[in-house]
Structure formats: structure tokens, C-alpha cells
Design a protein around this motif. Structure first.
Motif, short mmCIF file in Angstrom:
data_model
loop_
_atom_site.label_atom_id
_atom_site.label_comp_id
_atom_site.label_asym_id
_atom_site.label_seq_id
_atom_site.Cartn_x
_atom_site.Cartn_y
_atom_site.Cartn_z
N GLU A 306 0.82 -1.20 0.00
CA GLU A 306 0.00 0.00 0.00
C GLU A 306 0.86 1.26 0.00
O GLU A 306 1.87 1.33 0.69
N MET A 307 0.47 2.24 -0.79
CA MET A 307 1.05 3.59 -0.82
C MET A 307 2.57 3.57 -1.00
O MET A 307 3.29 4.41 -0.45
N ARG A 308 3.05 2.66 -1.79
CA ARG A 308 4.50 2.56 -1.98
C ARG A 308 5.05 3.69 -2.85
O ARG A 308 6.26 3.97 -2.81
N ASP A 309 4.21 4.31 -3.63
CA ASP A 309 4.65 5.46 -4.43
C ASP A 309 4.54 6.77 -3.67
O ASP A 309 4.98 7.81 -4.17
N GLU A 310 3.97 6.74 -2.48
CA GLU A 310 3.79 7.96 -1.69
C GLU A 310 4.61 7.97 -0.41
O GLU A 310 5.07 9.03 0.03
N ILE A 311 4.79 6.82 0.24
CA ILE A 311 5.50 6.76 1.52
C ILE A 311 6.97 6.45 1.27
O ILE A 311 7.31 5.40 0.74
N ARG A 312 7.82 7.36 1.67
CA ARG A 312 9.26 7.21 1.48
C ARG A 312 9.89 6.65 2.75
O ARG A 312 9.54 7.06 3.86
N MET A 313 10.81 5.73 2.60
CA MET A 313 11.49 5.19 3.78
C MET A 313 12.23 6.29 4.51
O MET A 313 12.67 7.29 3.91
N SER A 314 12.38 6.13 5.83
CA SER A 314 13.09 7.14 6.61
C SER A 314 13.64 6.52 7.88
O SER A 314 13.09 5.56 8.41
N LEU A 315 14.75 7.07 8.33
CA LEU A 315 15.27 6.77 9.66
C LEU A 315 14.67 7.76 10.63
O LEU A 315 14.63 8.97 10.37
N GLN A 316 14.18 7.26 11.78
CA GLN A 316 13.76 8.12 12.87
C GLN A 316 14.45 7.64 14.13
O GLN A 316 14.07 6.64 14.73
#
Length: 380
Positions: A306-316
Motif C-alpha cells: 500500500e502507498m509505496r509510491d507515496e511513503i518514502r522510507m526514513s530513519l527516525q
């Protein structure tokens, strides 16, 4: 230089064990057989739904039996010896194996998690893996060499792809808990990967934000943070910064410049740069005070489908350390209501971290500084 190599084998109870050898490894590649006599794996735990929030809670009682701060000669993540029949039978660079007492799994399947109801339960399907960064007894990701960091990143990418392909997996989460203040029970340098049978509450809130602000939310966010006084480090492919609305006294986020949903989607250049920039960031975090900093390094990845074109991976990355000798504890407002109160202005936190990065750089050898500067551009 030779490529990073992968060897798949299994432990005595059938759990998968995977070795990843550094590109400059000194190991021969020979792997011993796990000759232990092990009890059967615990049954898959059960999830219960909280009708007040809709959250799913995995009740994994087998985790109560895990090892607590063992001495070096009893380290279950060290290479096995006759005196210490550990989880890993051979010497290694990086090793990944299925957790013996997982929160999710070992069974896989499609969990019925849709909707809301009273006293709903579902199997805690999924998988939990341990990622050992080094055979040494003590350390963290930040104490590794750039070559070893690159191997761990390769392992994260490999396991993200493999776990995402398993039946019923909705989200894959690599992370590192560092320090007894966080609750770490093994000083061995390691992290974990959870493969969930649902999309986590944090990610569900993120999905709602993206739906409201638009599919370019991360691109706009990165542009704003790169122009802010909270900027920490930047390279060709990644940027690290203290977020505008940081909750924790020390909180750093990192985003890739190109839209990628998870580690599996990163390319070689992005992984190579990250192996240097991430080390510089962690060493700077450790140099903020005179003793190592406790933290949770959480790699948020897009859901599997789901939403792989909208949610960008990130380090938190978050730390409860609000002074050299003080920790932030979640009390009434944060723990009970989820209403956070920040102790340190994010701009002040960014200045602390930049000073830590500068101190960490100054303590490096000239050769290390030159190698790092050829790979990333630091903003101090």
C-alpha cells in the motif's frame, strides 16, 4: 573488491540462519553445523485487539525467558565455542537468524485484523529476526567499520525483500535498540527486524497525513528541512536533520533524496553513501556527551502492498537523554494521552548534535576523515 556474499543455512530447531560476509572479509566461508539439542520452538503467540483504539497487542509470554545481560563467555550472539553453544555456530561478519522467542511467528498466514470488535483475537503471524552486526561482545552499529556497515545495509535490503514476500506480511521494520536505558538485554552489537501481519499504528497515521497533504509530502518535507537550521548532514543521496516538531530531547530523521519505499528499493550508490553517512551521524550522537548515547534507531518503511509510491522510507532515531545525567521519562501527558511536551527546542538539539559530529570527526584518524569526506558532504 569482491562482492558481499550470502550463505543460507539452518539451526538445530529448523530456524533459518543467514551469513553475510563483508566484501573485504578475512573469513574462509566454511560454516559449522549447529549440533545443539534444542527444545521445540514456542507456539505462535496470540494478538488481542484493544477496542478503545483498534490497536492489536501481541501477547508473547515466551519472551519472558530471554537472556538478560550475560557475560562475554555466555553471549548467545557470539560465535559458538565448546564452552558457549550459542545461536551462531561459526565465526561471522554479519549474521541474521530467526528469533528463538519471537513476538510474531513462527507461523505465517493471513491474520483477520480488519474492523473493530470486543474481545477479538488473531494469531500473531509474522516473523522476527535478529541481525548481528559483529561477532564482538559489545558495541553498536556506530562502532563498526564502513565495510561492515555496508554489509549490514545489504542484509537489511535482502531481508526486507525476503520478508515482504512471505504470506500475510503487511510491513517490515528494521531497528536497533541501543543501551540499557532503552531496555537492551544484550550488549552485543545487534538489531532486529519485525515482519508484521498488520500495518502499524504509526504508519496508519502517516498514511492519513499523506492522503491529506498529497503524494509529494515527503519531497516537500525534505526541501523544507534541507533549508532549515536543523540540518545536520547531507550527501548526494541522503540528508539527516532534527525534525521541526521533535518529540524527544535528541531526535534525528534521515531521508533519501530519491523516492524509495524501503531498503530493497535502494541502489548500490545509495547504500554505499549511507554506510558512511549513517556511521558519521551515530558517532556524532555518541559524542554529544562523554558516555555513549542510548537510542532507538527505527527504519520506517512503506507497507508491503500500500502507498509505496507515496511513503518514502526514513530513519527516525530517538533518544530519551535530555542532559548528560538525565533521561526523559514518559509520564502522564505523553504515556497516557499521547500529548507530547518537548524538553529541548529542536534547533538547540540540532546544535548539540552538530557539535557532537564535529567532536567525532576530530577524534578520527586523518585517513578516516579523508575517506568519509570523499563519500559525503557534512553540514556543520
Amino acid at each position: 573488491m569482491a562482492p558481499i556474499t550470502k550463505t543460507v543455512t539452518s539451526l538445530a530447531d529448523g530456524r533459518e540462519l543467514i551469513y553475510f560476509d563483508d566484501a573485504d572479509t578475512t573469513l574462509t566461508g566454511e560454516r559449522a553445523v549447529d549440533a545443539r539439542m534444542l527444545d521445540p520452538r514456542p507456539p505462535t503467540a496470540t494478538m488481542r485487539q484493544d477496542v478503545l483504539t483498534g490497536d492489536w497487542i501481541s501477547v508473547a509470554a515466551a519472551r519472558q525467558n530471554r537472556v538478560f545481560l550475560p557475560p562475554a563467555h555466555q553471549d548467545p550472539l557470539a560465535p559458538a565455542t565448546p564452552e558457549n553453544p550459542s545461536e551462531i555456530p561459526s565465526n561471522y561478519d554479519v549474521a541474521v537468524f530467526e528469533n528463538r522467542s519471537p513476538s510474531f511467528g513462527p507461523e505465517l498466514g493471513e491474520a483477520d485484523v480488519a474492523g473493530l470488535g470486543f474481545e477479538r483475537t488473531a494469531p500473531s503471524y509474522g516473523r522476527c529476526e535478529v541481525v548481528c552486526f559483529s561477532p564482538e561482545h559489545e558495541g553498536s552499529f556506530g562502532t563498526q567499520t564502513p565495510s561492515r556497515a555496508r554489509t549490514v545495509i545489504e542484509a537489511w535490503a535482502d531481508r526486507t525483500a525476503a520478508l515482504s514476500a512471505l504470506p500475510g506480511i503487511r510491513q517490515v521494520f528494521p531497528f536497533e535498540n541501543r543501551g540499557q536505558e532503552i531496555g537492551v538485554t544484550l550488549p552485543h552489537p545487534h538489531g532486529q527486524i519485525y515482519a508484521y501481519p498488520y500495518i502499524t499504528p504509526r504508519t496508519q497515521r502517516l498514511m492519513a497525513s499523506v492522503s491529506e497533504l498529497g503524494p509529494d509530502m515527503f519531497e516537500r518535507l525534505l526541501e523544507r528541512e534541507r533549508a532549515s537550521e536543523r540540518m545536520l548532514l547531507s550527501g548526494e543521496h541522503w540528508t539527516a536533520f532534527v525534525p521541526f516538531a521533535a518529540r524527544w530531547p535528541l531526535e534525528v530523521h534521515m531521508l533519501p533524496h530519491r523516492h524509495v519505499p524501503d531498503f530493497a528499493a535502494t541502489n548500490d550508490a545509495e547504500r554505499e553513501e549511507l554506510s558512511h553517512l549513517y556511521l558519521e551521524l551515530l558517532r556524532g550522537i555518541d559524542a554529544v556527551y562523554d558516555t555513549p548515547t542510548p537510542y532507538i534507531a527505527a527504519w520506517h518503511q512503506a507497507p508491503v502492498n500500500e502507498m509505496r509510491d507515496e511513503i518514502r522510507m526514513s530513519l527516525q532515531l530517538t533518544s530519551p537523554r535530555r542532559a548528560a545525567d538525565r533521561l526523559k521519562f514518559l509520564a502522564g501527558s505523553e504515556a497516557a494521552m499521547g500529548a507530547w511536551i518537548g524538553d529541548v527546542p529542536p534547533e538547540s538539539s540540532a546544535e548539540l548534535v552538530r557539535e557532537g559530529i564535529a567532536r567525532a570527526r576530530a577524534s578520527q584518524s586523518p585517513e578516516s576523515v579523508e575517506e568519509s569526506s570523499q563519500t559525503i558532504e557534512g553540514i556543520a
